[in-house]
Design a protein around this motif. Structure first.
Motif, PDB file in Angstrom:
ATOM      1  N   GLU A 287       0.835  -1.211   0.000  1.00  0.00           N
ATOM      2  CA  GLU A 287       0.000   0.000   0.000  1.00  0.00           C
ATOM      3  C   GLU A 287       0.867   1.257   0.000  1.00  0.00           C
ATOM      4  OE1 GLU A 287      -2.609   1.678  -0.319  1.00  0.00           O
ATOM      5  OE2 GLU A 287      -3.966   0.049  -0.838  1.00  0.00           O
ATOM      6  N   VAL A 288       0.179   2.405  -0.043  1.00  0.00           N
ATOM      7  CA  VAL A 288       0.873   3.695  -0.020  1.00  0.00           C
ATOM      8  C   VAL A 288       1.717   3.792   1.256  1.00  0.00           C
ATOM      9  CG1 VAL A 288      -0.834   4.847  -1.443  1.00  0.00           C
ATOM     10  CG2 VAL A 288      -1.135   4.798   1.034  1.00  0.00           C
ATOM     11  N   PRO A 289       2.882   4.438   1.203  1.00  0.00           N
ATOM     12  CA  PRO A 289       3.814   4.417   2.338  1.00  0.00           C
ATOM     13  C   PRO A 289       3.480   5.436   3.422  1.00  0.00           C
ATOM     14  CG  PRO A 289       4.784   5.633   0.539  1.00  0.00           C
ATOM     15  CD  PRO A 289       3.459   5.115   0.027  1.00  0.00           C
ATOM     16  N   GLY A 331      -6.570 -15.343  10.519  1.00  0.00           N
ATOM     17  CA  GLY A 331      -5.988 -16.650  10.788  1.00  0.00           C
ATOM     18  C   GLY A 331      -4.520 -16.781  10.454  1.00  0.00           C
ATOM     19  N   PHE A 332      -3.861 -15.681  10.125  1.00  0.00           N
ATOM     20  CA  PHE A 332      -2.460 -15.740   9.715  1.00  0.00           C
ATOM     21  C   PHE A 332      -1.502 -15.731  10.903  1.00  0.00           C
ATOM     22  CE2 PHE A 332      -4.281 -14.126   5.716  1.00  0.00           C
ATOM     23  CZ  PHE A 332      -3.623 -14.936   4.811  1.00  0.00           C
ATOM     24  N   ALA A 333      -0.295 -16.235  10.657  1.00  0.00           N
ATOM     25  CA  ALA A 333       0.806 -16.158  11.604  1.00  0.00           C
ATOM     26  C   ALA A 333       2.023 -15.606  10.859  1.00  0.00           C
ATOM     27  CB  ALA A 333       1.093 -17.535  12.183  1.00  0.00           C
ATOM     28  N   ASP A 334       3.149 -15.452  11.584  1.00  0.00           N
ATOM     29  CA  ASP A 334       4.388 -14.971  10.958  1.00  0.00           C
ATOM     30  C   ASP A 334       4.111 -13.678  10.192  1.00  0.00           C
ATOM     31  OD1 ASP A 334       7.017 -14.845  10.132  1.00  0.00           O
ATOM     32  OD2 ASP A 334       6.803 -16.323   8.534  1.00  0.00           O
ATOM     33  N   ILE A 335       3.515 -12.718  10.895  1.00  0.00           N
ATOM     34  CA  ILE A 335       3.056 -11.472  10.262  1.00  0.00           C
ATOM     35  C   ILE A 335       4.182 -10.440  10.244  1.00  0.00           C
ATOM     36  CG2 ILE A 335       1.410  -9.565  10.453  1.00  0.00           C
ATOM     37  CD1 ILE A 335      -0.493 -11.596  11.833  1.00  0.00           C
ATOM     38  N   ALA A 336       4.327  -9.753   9.124  1.00  0.00           N
ATOM     39  CA  ALA A 336       5.305  -8.676   8.985  1.00  0.00           C
ATOM     40  C   ALA A 336       4.580  -7.418   8.519  1.00  0.00           C
ATOM     41  CB  ALA A 336       6.391  -9.056   7.983  1.00  0.00           C
ATOM     42  N   VAL A 337       4.760  -6.329   9.251  1.00  0.00           N
ATOM     43  CA  VAL A 337       4.140  -5.055   8.896  1.00  0.00           C
ATOM     44  C   VAL A 337       5.213  -3.981   8.944  1.00  0.00           C
ATOM     45  CG1 VAL A 337       2.422  -3.328   9.524  1.00  0.00           C
ATOM     46  CG2 VAL A 337       1.891  -5.754   9.801  1.00  0.00           C
ATOM     47  N   GLY A 338       5.433  -3.294   7.834  1.00  0.00           N
ATOM     48  CA  GLY A 338       6.476  -2.274   7.797  1.00  0.00           C
ATOM     49  C   GLY A 338       6.617  -1.688   6.412  1.00  0.00           C
ATOM     50  N   TYR A 339       7.839  -1.323   6.057  1.00  0.00           N
ATOM     51  CA  TYR A 339       8.101  -0.631   4.798  1.00  0.00           C
ATOM     52  C   TYR A 339       9.189  -1.352   4.015  1.00  0.00           C
ATOM     53  CZ  TYR A 339       5.605   3.076   7.214  1.00  0.00           C
ATOM     54  OH  TYR A 339       4.661   3.783   7.900  1.00  0.00           O
ATOM     55  N   THR A 345      14.900  -3.550  -9.338  1.00  0.00           N
ATOM     56  CA  THR A 345      15.779  -4.704  -9.548  1.00  0.00           C
ATOM     57  C   THR A 345      15.884  -5.511  -8.257  1.00  0.00           C
ATOM     58  OG1 THR A 345      17.690  -3.290  -9.061  1.00  0.00           O
ATOM     59  CG2 THR A 345      17.137  -3.635 -11.389  1.00  0.00           C
ATOM     60  N   PRO A 346      14.860  -6.286  -7.916  1.00  0.00           N
ATOM     61  CA  PRO A 346      14.911  -7.079  -6.680  1.00  0.00           C
ATOM     62  C   PRO A 346      16.013  -8.125  -6.726  1.00  0.00           C
ATOM     63  CG  PRO A 346      13.020  -7.713  -8.026  1.00  0.00           C
ATOM     64  CD  PRO A 346      13.601  -6.500  -8.664  1.00  0.00           C
ATOM     65  N   VAL A 347      16.735  -8.243  -5.608  1.00  0.00           N
ATOM     66  CA  VAL A 347      17.858  -9.178  -5.520  1.00  0.00           C
ATOM     67  C   VAL A 347      17.724  -9.983  -4.234  1.00  0.00           C
ATOM     68  CG1 VAL A 347      20.366  -9.398  -5.357  1.00  0.00           C
ATOM     69  CG2 VAL A 347      19.364  -7.613  -6.801  1.00  0.00           C
ATOM     70  N   ARG A 348      17.876 -11.276  -4.327  1.00  0.00           N
ATOM     71  CA  ARG A 348      17.823 -12.111  -3.133  1.00  0.00           C
ATOM     72  C   ARG A 348      18.949 -11.729  -2.179  1.00  0.00           C
ATOM     73  NH1 ARG A 348      14.324 -16.333  -3.233  1.00  0.00           N
ATOM     74  NH2 ARG A 348      13.429 -16.914  -5.266  1.00  0.00           N
ATOM     75  N   GLY A 349      18.608 -11.633  -0.913  1.00  0.00           N
ATOM     76  CA  GLY A 349      19.601 -11.299   0.093  1.00  0.00           C
ATOM     77  C   GLY A 349      19.806  -9.814   0.314  1.00  0.00           C
ATOM     78  N   ALA A 350      19.107  -8.984  -0.461  1.00  0.00           N
ATOM     79  CA  ALA A 350      19.312  -7.540  -0.354  1.00  0.00           C
ATOM     80  C   ALA A 350      18.565  -6.919   0.811  1.00  0.00           C
ATOM     81  CB  ALA A 350      18.907  -6.856  -1.657  1.00  0.00           C
ATOM     82  N   GLY A 351      17.553  -7.609   1.355  1.00  0.00           N
ATOM     83  CA  GLY A 351      16.796  -7.054   2.481  1.00  0.00           C
ATOM     84  C   GLY A 351      15.931  -5.895   2.032  1.00  0.00           C
ATOM     85  N   GLY A 352      16.015  -4.792   2.779  1.00  0.00           N
ATOM     86  CA  GLY A 352      15.265  -3.593   2.415  1.00  0.00           C
ATOM     87  C   GLY A 352      13.956  -3.422   3.142  1.00  0.00           C
ATOM     88  N   PHE A 353      13.642  -4.325   4.096  1.00  0.00           N
ATOM     89  CA  PHE A 353      12.400  -4.215   4.853  1.00  0.00           C
ATOM     90  C   PHE A 353      12.712  -3.695   6.253  1.00  0.00           C
ATOM     91  CE2 PHE A 353       8.950  -6.187   7.476  1.00  0.00           C
ATOM     92  CZ  PHE A 353       7.894  -5.486   6.905  1.00  0.00           C
ATOM     93  N   SER A 354      11.946  -2.670   6.694  1.00  0.00           N
ATOM     94  CA  SER A 354      12.215  -2.064   8.001  1.00  0.00           C
ATOM     95  C   SER A 354      10.940  -1.457   8.564  1.00  0.00           C
ATOM     96  CB  SER A 354      13.290  -0.987   7.884  1.00  0.00           C
ATOM     97  OG  SER A 354      12.766   0.186   7.261  1.00  0.00           O
ATOM     98  N   ASN A 355      11.062  -0.876   9.752  1.00  0.00           N
ATOM     99  CA  ASN A 355       9.931  -0.210  10.393  1.00  0.00           C
ATOM    100  C   ASN A 355       9.825   1.261  10.010  1.00  0.00           C
ATOM    101  OD1 ASN A 355       9.137  -2.507  11.871  1.00  0.00           O
ATOM    102  ND2 ASN A 355      10.704  -2.092  13.422  1.00  0.00           N
ATOM    103  N   THR A 356      10.716   1.729   9.166  1.00  0.00           N
ATOM    104  CA  THR A 356      10.791   3.160   8.855  1.00  0.00           C
ATOM    105  C   THR A 356      10.534   3.419   7.376  1.00  0.00           C
ATOM    106  OG1 THR A 356      12.434   3.448  10.608  1.00  0.00           O
ATOM    107  CG2 THR A 356      12.215   5.230   9.004  1.00  0.00           C
ATOM    108  N   SER A 357       9.627   4.330   7.104  1.00  0.00           N
ATOM    109  CA  SER A 357       9.366   4.733   5.729  1.00  0.00           C
ATOM    110  C   SER A 357      10.437   5.707   5.249  1.00  0.00           C
ATOM    111  CB  SER A 357       7.995   5.405   5.626  1.00  0.00           C
ATOM    112  OG  SER A 357       7.804   5.978   4.337  1.00  0.00           O
TER     113      SER A 357
END
Length: 371
Positions: A287-289, A331-339, A345-357
């Protein structure tokens, strides 16, 4: 700049008109808006007010300059669709011919009895004439959406491909669910396929499906995908009641769909995501950031402006929703909510997910989970 064969071309004058609209939008945002932001701060009754945003918004409307700015913002949006629509109409025959000449890949299933949800039928989202559901039996509304979307985003979401959100979804999967190897994929609210194609490309062994309310959108999306060499299977339907059996998919995702729906629809979409996924499957809703509680005063006022001047009535509800609670309730588990950091150019191992927009177009809000 990368493009594709189905994207409506422009004459010199059409391109100039569309670039003018783009530049007008940028001028209204970058040169004029800061003055209204400063005035809003001067009109602020303070954080103790029970109606802080509403009070300032009403006070701003007493200013003729603010009303003129709001009107110009709306007019610029109407100009965008008018200039794009005229250009698309001029080349209607050639677009239909291009679609007919596309490779025979994928499929399209339309529902002649389909009824648009009320939240879309009651107004043209983004002021696009006819909205997502307009259908005259052609693919032209999809062409308008594709070309208009690139102009609307000011080229900052992947240029003419308008596909950064799809690549960002892939990047999020790589970051949070690196073991996921989906063989059956569904996008809810796929539109013309700008996010569907990057996901299909990232997982070439998967059967990829998209669902959307608009028949014209889907006709265009199929032709667009075919010319890009992607095999996708498209279906007309509502994300609140997708026409698929239980436990059909390994990955269900959406890209800026939720703010176009309603509070009830958001909860229903979460429940349907869980119903459709196989055990171990993953849901990703991008969604929108923006999160309402994290916005400053002007950011919250901008939400009111989006609702009133850009036909976005669910904007505030979507950025205020508690997605962790909604996913848990579904009913979900292992939930991730963030930015997730925006990328083409998505790359495996690059990460990029955090709690900060990192801000608009530099990151996207993501709510994801595993079943």
């Amino acid at each position: 700049m990368m493009s594709h064969p189905m994207l409506p071309a422009t004459t010199h004058d059409e391109a100039a008109a569309q670039l003018f609209v783009r530049d007008l939008k940028m001028f209204l945002t970058e040169a004029v808006e800061p003055g209204h932001r400063a005035r809003a701060e001067r009109l602020d009754p303070g954080v103790s007010s029970n109606a802080r945003v509403e009070t300032v918004y009403d006070r701003l409307h007493a200013d003729e300059a603010f009303r003129a700015w709001g009107s110009l913002r709306r007019t610029s949006q109407e100009m965008l669709w008018a200039s794009v629509g005229e250009s698309v109409a001029r080349q209607a025959d050639s677009l239909e011919a291009l679609a007919a000449a596309a490779p025979e890949l994928g499929s399209l299933t339309l529902d002649p009895a389909f009824v648009q949800p009320t939240y879309l039928d009651s107004g043209d989202v983004h002021l696009m004439p006819g909205g997502y559901g307009h259908d005259d039996g052609t693919l032209l509304q999809g062409a308008v959406m594709d070309r208009g979307g690139a102009v609307y985003m000011l080229g900052r979401n992947g240029g003419l491909m308008n596909d950064v959100r799809g690549h960002t979804i892939v990047a999020h999967i790589f970051a949070q669910y690196p073991d996921l190897d989906p063989r059956n994929i569904l996008e809810m609210g796929c539109g013309v396929g700008t996010s569907l194609i990057p996901v299909a490309t990232a997982f070439p062994h998967a059967q990829v499906n998209g669902i959307d309310v608009g028949a014209a959108m889907l006709r265009y999306a199929l032709a667009r995908a075919r010319h890009l060499g992607a095999t996708v299977h498209l279906h007309q339907g509502n994300a609140e009641s997708p026409p698929f059996p239980d436990v059909s998919f390994d990955l269900v995702f959406s890209s800026v769909l939720l703010h176009e729906t309603s509070p009830t629809a958001i909860a229903n979409i979460m429940a349907q995501s869980h119903r459709l996924l196989k055990p171990g499957g993953v849901v990703v809703h991008l969604e929108v950031p923006n999160r309402y509680d994290e916005l400053d005063l002007w950011g919250k006022i901008r939400g009111e402006i989006e609702a009133d001047y850009n036909n976005e009535p669910n904007w505030k509800a979507a950025i205020s929703a508690d997605y962790r609670a909604l996913l848990t309730q579904a009913g979900f588990a292992d939930i991730a909510v963030g930015y997730q950091a925006a990328t083409s150019t998505p790359v495996r191992g690059a990460g990029g997910f955090s709690n900060t927009s990192m801000g608009t177009f530099r990151s996207w809000f993501v709510a994801s989970a595993r079943k």
